[in-house]
Design an enzyme around this catalytic site. Structure first.
Site, PDB file in Angstrom:
ATOM      1  N   GLY A 118       0.823  -1.220   0.000  1.00 37.39           N
ATOM      2  CA  GLY A 118       0.000   0.000   0.000  1.00 37.39           C
ATOM      3  C   GLY A 118       0.846   1.254   0.000  1.00 37.39           C
ATOM      4  N   ALA A 127     -12.046  -9.798   4.405  1.00 38.42           N
ATOM      5  CA  ALA A 127     -12.030  -9.698   2.941  1.00 38.42           C
ATOM      6  C   ALA A 127     -11.585 -11.033   2.382  1.00 38.42           C
ATOM      7  CB  ALA A 127     -11.046  -8.609   2.513  1.00 38.42           C
ATOM      8  N   TYR A 155      -2.021 -17.713  -1.767  1.00 37.62           N
ATOM      9  CA  TYR A 155      -3.107 -16.730  -1.600  1.00 37.62           C
ATOM     10  C   TYR A 155      -4.435 -17.454  -1.379  1.00 37.62           C
ATOM     11  CZ  TYR A 155      -6.098 -12.695  -2.711  1.00 37.62           C
ATOM     12  OH  TYR A 155      -7.032 -11.682  -2.678  1.00 37.62           O
ATOM     13  N   ARG A 205      -2.286  -6.815 -12.666  1.00 39.97           N
ATOM     14  CA  ARG A 205      -3.628  -7.261 -13.044  1.00 39.97           C
ATOM     15  C   ARG A 205      -4.000  -6.658 -14.396  1.00 39.97           C
ATOM     16  NH1 ARG A 205      -6.641  -7.106  -7.221  1.00 39.97           N
ATOM     17  NH2 ARG A 205      -5.121  -5.503  -6.767  1.00 39.97           N
TER      18      ARG A 205
HETATM   19  P1  NAD Z   1      -3.676  -3.701  -1.783  1.00 40.38           P
HETATM   20  O1  NAD Z   1      -2.383  -4.422  -1.968  1.00 40.38           O
HETATM   21  O2  NAD Z   1      -3.872  -2.402  -2.464  1.00 40.38           O
HETATM   22  O3  NAD Z   1      -3.985  -3.486  -0.247  1.00 40.38           O
HETATM   23  C1  NAD Z   1      -3.587  -4.380   0.753  1.00 40.38           C
HETATM   24  C2  NAD Z   1      -3.007  -3.576   1.896  1.00 40.38           C
HETATM   25  O4  NAD Z   1      -2.660  -4.470   2.965  1.00 40.38           O
HETATM   26  C3  NAD Z   1      -1.731  -2.830   1.506  1.00 40.38           C
HETATM   27  O5  NAD Z   1      -1.830  -1.482   1.898  1.00 40.38           O
HETATM   28  C4  NAD Z   1      -0.632  -3.556   2.266  1.00 40.38           C
HETATM   29  O6  NAD Z   1       0.459  -2.721   2.580  1.00 40.38           O
HETATM   30  C5  NAD Z   1      -1.384  -4.063   3.487  1.00 40.38           C
HETATM   31  N1  NAD Z   1      -0.784  -5.237   4.130  1.00 40.38           N
HETATM   32  C6  NAD Z   1      -0.384  -6.395   3.549  1.00 40.38           C
HETATM   33  N2  NAD Z   1       0.123  -7.225   4.478  1.00 40.38           N
HETATM   34  C7  NAD Z   1       0.020  -6.585   5.678  1.00 40.38           C
HETATM   35  C8  NAD Z   1       0.352  -6.919   7.012  1.00 40.38           C
HETATM   36  N3  NAD Z   1       0.920  -8.109   7.323  1.00 40.38           N
HETATM   37  N4  NAD Z   1       0.113  -6.028   8.002  1.00 40.38           N
HETATM   38  C9  NAD Z   1      -0.456  -4.816   7.713  1.00 40.38           C
HETATM   39  N5  NAD Z   1      -0.795  -4.437   6.461  1.00 40.38           N
HETATM   40  C10 NAD Z   1      -0.551  -5.313   5.466  1.00 40.38           C
HETATM   41  O7  NAD Z   1      -4.825  -4.744  -2.211  1.00 40.38           O
HETATM   42  P2  NAD Z   1      -6.389  -4.509  -2.373  1.00 40.38           P
HETATM   43  O8  NAD Z   1      -6.718  -4.765  -3.787  1.00 40.38           O
HETATM   44  O9  NAD Z   1      -6.804  -3.245  -1.733  1.00 40.38           O
HETATM   45  O10 NAD Z   1      -6.955  -5.736  -1.512  1.00 40.38           O
HETATM   46  C11 NAD Z   1      -7.411  -5.561  -0.178  1.00 40.38           C
HETATM   47  C12 NAD Z   1      -8.035  -6.849   0.335  1.00 40.38           C
HETATM   48  O11 NAD Z   1      -9.127  -7.230  -0.502  1.00 40.38           O
HETATM   49  C13 NAD Z   1      -7.076  -8.024   0.358  1.00 40.38           C
HETATM   50  O12 NAD Z   1      -7.326  -8.793   1.524  1.00 40.38           O
HETATM   51  C14 NAD Z   1      -7.450  -8.817  -0.857  1.00 40.38           C
HETATM   52  O13 NAD Z   1      -7.173 -10.182  -0.707  1.00 40.38           O
HETATM   53  C15 NAD Z   1      -8.944  -8.558  -0.969  1.00 40.38           C
HETATM   54  N6  NAD Z   1      -9.438  -8.684  -2.354  1.00 40.38           N
HETATM   55  C16 NAD Z   1      -9.194  -7.713  -3.283  1.00 40.38           C
HETATM   56  C17 NAD Z   1      -9.676  -7.870  -4.578  1.00 40.38           C
HETATM   57  C18 NAD Z   1      -9.490  -6.809  -5.644  1.00 40.38           C
HETATM   58  O14 NAD Z   1     -10.020  -6.967  -6.748  1.00 40.38           O
HETATM   59  N7  NAD Z   1      -8.783  -5.737  -5.387  1.00 40.38           N
HETATM   60  C19 NAD Z   1     -10.380  -9.042  -4.925  1.00 40.38           C
HETATM   61  C20 NAD Z   1     -10.574 -10.007  -3.945  1.00 40.38           C
HETATM   62  C21 NAD Z   1     -10.123  -9.815  -2.659  1.00 40.38           C
END
Ligand code: NAD
Length: 320
Positions: free
Chosen positions: A39, A117, A148, A189
């Site tokens: 992030g 999530a 994952y 993606r």
């Molecule tokens: P992203 O990578 O933008 O956000 C994930 C955030 O989690 C990041 O800011 C990262 O720094 C933080 N993070 C990761 N590991 C961490 C840890 N151990 N401690 C603290 N922070 C941590 O991804 P996103 O697309 O925003 O996805 C967010 C959630 O939604 C995830 O759990 C993902 O599996 C789920 N998800 C997203 C999608 C999508 O289409 N974007 C689809 C299905 C599920």
């Protein structure tokens, strides 16, 4: 009046930052927690000046402590795109397992409701189409995406165990591909890849022959679905996504029409275990939450393109 307090893990990520915005708008005190592994603070810097926003730089796979009361915890911390979780598979497994366990413990201690999530990836390369929540999936645990998919499946199982065994209030959202502003340009993606390549005048990379399908949900629609699910009284998994399906080849054409780029394609081998088809069955979300997507792809892509243009093009190119 004291505000309700919500902890959002992964709050500096794509989805987490939009959730922070939504809960601030709804009048909550928002605590975002993130270790910034995928992030960026840029996604939430506009919130730092607010009295009712706090940020904790912390890895949730380690012990999590938050002072004060919590009403809700939304666990969104996890690498989410294949390019990320293939690079950091162990952190991915840890945040889905240890991180989820830590946060469930915190929710229990605080008497908070916890929403996790989850993802359409729990269905793997699905053998039924579209996917309903009672489909158990077709996942390869030892394939490249196993870190994952299995982390998320474990996360669901652990959450259900806390619900059944401790009576914890839990919610499980299975998110399908979501897009919008604040996606990382290079997260691998298809949507950010196509938009970036089209804006730079490069050929669009299609893996395989492009006949595989995807369905894309605009981020505001997803956030609305999550908000409704959190406040509902339903604890089993609910799909939230946009059922409008498109082949990757057609999507490449759509992106070129939108950006005005000439269609040039670079065909590459299909990655291992890449799902052929993905489409949510959202009957449950419609019936239980009265939710369905409102933003169609044409509108959502227009809004996302503006964000990508600002990130990729110089001011002179933007005005050209
Ligand atoms: P992203 O990578 O933008 O956000 C994930 C955030 O989690 C990041 O800011 C990262 O720094 C933080 N993070 C990761 N590991 C961490 C840890 N151990 N401690 C603290 N922070 C941590 O991804 P996103 O697309 O925003 O996805 C967010 C959630 O939604 C995830 O759990 C993902 O599996 C789920 N998800 C997203 C999608 C999508 O289409 N974007 C689809 C299905 C599920």
């Amino acid at each position: 009046m004291t505000k309700k307090r919500v902890l959002i893990t992964g709050g500096a990520g794509f989805l987490g930052s939009h959730l922070c915005d939504r809960f601030i708008k709804e009048g909550y005190h928002v605590i975002a927690m993130d270790n910034l592994i995928t992030g960026s603070l840029e996604n939430i810097e506009h919130l730092f000046k607010l009295e009712h926003f706090e940020f904790y730089h912390h890895d949730v796979s380690k012990f999590v402590h938050v002072p004060g009361h919590l009403d809700y915890i939304l666990h969104f911390a996890s690498p989410a795109s294949p390019i990320d979780y293939l690079k950091i598979p162990i952190q991915t497994l840890k945040v889905g397992s240890l991180g989820t366990h830590n946060l469930l413990g915190l929710a229990k201690a605080k008497g908070a409701r916890m929403l996790i999530a989850s993802t359409s990836e729990v269905y793997g390369d699905p053998l039924v189409h579209p996917q309903q929540e009672d489909y158990w999936g077709n996942v390869n645990p030892v394939g490249p995406r196993g870190c994952y998919d299995e982390a998320k499946r474990f996360q669901e199982a652990m959450t259900m165990a806390y619900h059944m065994h401790h009576g914890l209030e839990t919610r499980i959202v299975r998110i399908f591909n979501t897009y919008g502003p604040r996606m990382r340009l290079n997260d691998g993606r298809v949507l950010p890849a196509f938009l970036s390549q089209a804006l730079r005048g490069e050929p669009l990379s299609i893996f395989g022959d492009g006949s595989q399908t995807r369905s894309f949900c605009y981020v505001d629609d997803l956030v609305e679905g999550i908000y409704r699910l959190l406040l509902s009284d339903y604890h089993l998994p609910v799909n939230v996504g946009n059922p409008s399906e498109i082949t990757i080849r057609e999507f490449a054409e759509e992106i070129c029409r939108l950006t005005g780029a000439e269609l040039k394609v670079d065909y590459q081998p299909l990655p291992k275990d890449d799902p052929q088809q993905r489409q949510p069955d959202i009957t449950k979300a419609k019936e239980l939450l009265g939710w369905e997507p409102r933003v169609d792809r044409a509108e959502g892509l227009k809004r996302t393109l503006e964000y990508f243009r600002e990130k990729i093009l110089t001011p002179a190119e933007q005005n050209a």
